[in-house]
Design a protein around this motif. Structure first.
Motif, PDB file in Angstrom:
ATOM      1  N   ILE A   1      -4.572   0.771  -5.186  1.00  0.00           N
ATOM      2  CA  ILE A   1      -4.328  -0.382  -4.325  1.00  0.00           C
ATOM      3  C   ILE A   1      -5.528  -1.308  -4.382  1.00  0.00           C
ATOM      4  O   ILE A   1      -6.663  -0.873  -4.587  1.00  0.00           O
ATOM      5  CB  ILE A   1      -4.040   0.014  -2.856  1.00  0.00           C
ATOM      6  CG1 ILE A   1      -5.242   0.713  -2.216  1.00  0.00           C
ATOM      7  CG2 ILE A   1      -2.787   0.825  -2.729  1.00  0.00           C
ATOM      8  CD1 ILE A   1      -5.151   0.847  -0.724  1.00  0.00           C
TER       9      ILE A   1
ATOM     10  N   GLY B   1       0.817  -1.212   0.000  1.00  0.00           N
ATOM     11  CA  GLY B   1       0.000   0.000   0.000  1.00  0.00           C
ATOM     12  C   GLY B   1       0.849   1.260   0.000  1.00  0.00           C
ATOM     13  O   GLY B   1       0.552   2.219  -0.715  1.00  0.00           O
TER      14      GLY B   1
ATOM     15  N   ARG C   1      -7.749  -3.273   2.943  1.00  0.00           N
ATOM     16  CA  ARG C   1      -6.729  -2.223   2.951  1.00  0.00           C
ATOM     17  C   ARG C   1      -7.389  -0.956   2.425  1.00  0.00           C
ATOM     18  O   ARG C   1      -8.005  -0.973   1.369  1.00  0.00           O
ATOM     19  CB  ARG C   1      -5.563  -2.656   2.069  1.00  0.00           C
ATOM     20  CG  ARG C   1      -4.433  -1.674   2.008  1.00  0.00           C
ATOM     21  CD  ARG C   1      -3.220  -2.222   1.300  1.00  0.00           C
ATOM     22  NE  ARG C   1      -3.546  -2.880   0.056  1.00  0.00           N
ATOM     23  CZ  ARG C   1      -2.710  -3.694  -0.592  1.00  0.00           C
ATOM     24  NH1 ARG C   1      -1.525  -3.953  -0.105  1.00  0.00           N
ATOM     25  NH2 ARG C   1      -3.055  -4.257  -1.725  1.00  0.00           N
TER      26      ARG C   1
ATOM     27  N   LEU D   1      -3.240   5.031   5.979  1.00  0.00           N
ATOM     28  CA  LEU D   1      -3.305   3.712   5.369  1.00  0.00           C
ATOM     29  C   LEU D   1      -3.586   2.705   6.472  1.00  0.00           C
ATOM     30  O   LEU D   1      -2.876   2.675   7.477  1.00  0.00           O
ATOM     31  CB  LEU D   1      -1.977   3.379   4.676  1.00  0.00           C
ATOM     32  CG  LEU D   1      -1.777   1.947   4.191  1.00  0.00           C
ATOM     33  CD1 LEU D   1      -2.788   1.570   3.114  1.00  0.00           C
ATOM     34  CD2 LEU D   1      -0.356   1.751   3.685  1.00  0.00           C
TER      35      LEU D   1
END
Length: 74
Positions: free
Chosen positions: A27, A17, A41, A53
């Motif tokens: 991503i 990521g 994610r 993130l």
């Protein structure tokens, strides 16, 4: 042993990521499952202008682990 693989996968998904962020790539929001765990994610904009993130591992649809880091703005 499964716990170790799960944490290693989470670390990998976190690093992927961050690399995608640096390279302005998209991503995969839901990386492939490992054993009994599924993953999510996400990147969100925080209130302070930084981006966040997060990698979350779910077991039986309940959150089991969460890794979070800050990303520099674009």
């Amino acid at each position: 042993m499964e716990e170790d693989r799960t944490l290693q996968a989470m670390t990998l998904y976190m690093e992927e990521g961050k690399a995608a962020w640096v390279n302005n790539s998209s991503i995969e929001e839901n990386p492939p499952p490992i054993g009994m765990y599924t993953f999510q994610r996400t990147i969100e904009e925080g209130s302070n202008g930084l981006y966040i993130l997060s990698v979350v591992a779910y077991r039986h649809e309940k959150e089991a682990h969460r890794f979070t880091t800050y990303l520099l703005g674009k």
